[in-house]
Design a protein around this motif. Structure first.
Motif, short mmCIF file in Angstrom:
data_model
loop_
_atom_site.label_atom_id
_atom_site.label_comp_id
_atom_site.label_asym_id
_atom_site.label_seq_id
_atom_site.Cartn_x
_atom_site.Cartn_y
_atom_site.Cartn_z
N LYS A 1 0.86 -1.07 -0.09
CA LYS A 1 0.17 0.09 0.02
C LYS A 1 0.80 1.44 -0.04
N ILE A 2 1.87 1.12 0.75
CA ILE A 2 2.82 2.49 0.86
C ILE A 2 3.49 2.62 -0.50
N ARG A 3 4.07 1.49 -1.05
CA ARG A 3 4.58 1.62 -2.33
C ARG A 3 3.81 2.34 -3.54
N GLN A 4 2.47 1.93 -3.40
CA GLN A 4 1.36 2.19 -4.43
C GLN A 4 1.34 3.65 -4.28
N GLU A 5 0.91 4.25 -3.09
CA GLU A 5 0.71 5.42 -3.01
C GLU A 5 2.10 6.59 -2.64
N PHE A 6 3.04 6.20 -2.42
CA PHE A 6 4.13 6.88 -1.88
C PHE A 6 5.60 6.64 -2.87
N PHE A 7 5.61 5.84 -3.80
CA PHE A 7 6.86 5.26 -4.29
C PHE A 7 7.78 6.39 -4.80
N ASN A 8 7.51 7.30 -5.57
CA ASN A 8 8.16 8.35 -5.65
C ASN A 8 9.17 8.80 -4.37
N GLN A 9 8.30 9.27 -3.57
CA GLN A 9 8.96 9.64 -2.28
C GLN A 9 9.93 8.67 -1.40
N ILE A 10 9.59 7.49 -1.48
CA ILE A 10 10.43 6.37 -0.70
C ILE A 10 11.37 5.54 -1.56
N ARG A 11 11.50 5.63 -2.76
CA ARG A 11 12.38 4.97 -3.59
C ARG A 11 13.89 4.96 -3.25
N ARG A 12 14.30 6.06 -2.65
CA ARG A 12 15.61 6.02 -2.65
C ARG A 12 16.05 5.59 -1.05
N MET A 13 14.89 5.29 -0.36
CA MET A 13 14.85 4.70 0.94
C MET A 13 14.93 3.19 1.07
N LEU A 14 14.75 2.77 0.01
CA LEU A 14 14.29 1.17 0.25
C LEU A 14 15.57 0.46 0.74
N TRP A 15 15.20 -0.67 1.32
CA TRP A 15 16.50 -1.62 1.46
C TRP A 15 16.62 -2.74 0.38
N GLY A 16 17.33 -2.18 -0.51
CA GLY A 16 17.41 -2.98 -1.75
C GLY A 16 15.95 -2.65 -2.49
N LYS A 17 15.41 -3.75 -2.78
CA LYS A 17 14.01 -3.74 -3.42
C LYS A 17 12.91 -3.61 -2.26
N ARG A 18 13.27 -3.88 -1.03
CA ARG A 18 12.37 -4.21 0.31
C ARG A 18 12.00 -2.53 0.79
N PHE A 19 10.77 -2.63 1.18
CA PHE A 19 10.42 -1.44 1.97
C PHE A 19 10.83 -1.67 3.53
N TRP A 20 10.45 -2.84 4.15
CA TRP A 20 10.82 -3.30 5.46
C TRP A 20 11.94 -4.14 5.38
N THR A 21 12.67 -4.40 6.32
CA THR A 21 13.56 -5.34 6.44
C THR A 21 13.06 -6.42 6.75
N LYS A 22 13.87 -7.66 6.83
CA LYS A 22 13.18 -8.97 7.08
C LYS A 22 13.01 -9.15 8.77
N SER A 23 13.73 -8.40 9.63
CA SER A 23 13.89 -8.38 10.98
C SER A 23 12.58 -7.89 11.78
N TYR A 24 12.28 -8.13 12.82
CA TYR A 24 11.19 -7.67 13.80
C TYR A 24 11.73 -8.08 15.24
N CYS A 25 11.21 -7.27 16.37
CA CYS A 25 11.42 -7.62 17.55
C CYS A 25 10.28 -8.26 18.38
N VAL A 26 10.42 -9.02 19.05
CA VAL A 26 9.37 -9.50 19.89
C VAL A 26 9.47 -9.49 21.22
N ILE A 27 8.88 -8.70 22.37
CA ILE A 27 9.25 -8.79 23.59
C ILE A 27 8.23 -9.26 24.51
#
Length: 75
Positions: free
Chosen positions: A49-75
């Protein structure tokens, strides 16, 4: 967006905040649900959804081709 996605899977969003480069999402979920499934769905659908709406604004901030990294933290 996260609240709508959580309702589909018996996951309750309790709090959402973030910084310029990351998000903090506090969720509550039944112990019968494997946590990786809701996290994977939240990251996948929100990324689309974010890529569809804001791709031009975020394309330089992507992790390679990814928007999110593969990681997450659970506590």
């Amino acid at each position: 967006m996260f609240a709508d996605l959580c309702q589909r899977d018996q996951v309750r969003p309790l709090e959402c905040s973030g910084e310029e480069d990351h998000v903090h999402l506090l969720i509550s979920y039944p112990p019968t649900i494997c946590l990786s499934n809701p996290v994977r769905k939240l990251k996948t659908i929100s990324s689309l959804k974010i890529r569809q709406e804001f791709f031009n604004q975020i394309r330089r901030m992507l992790w390679g081709k990814r928007f999110w990294t593969k990681s997450y933290c659970v506590i």
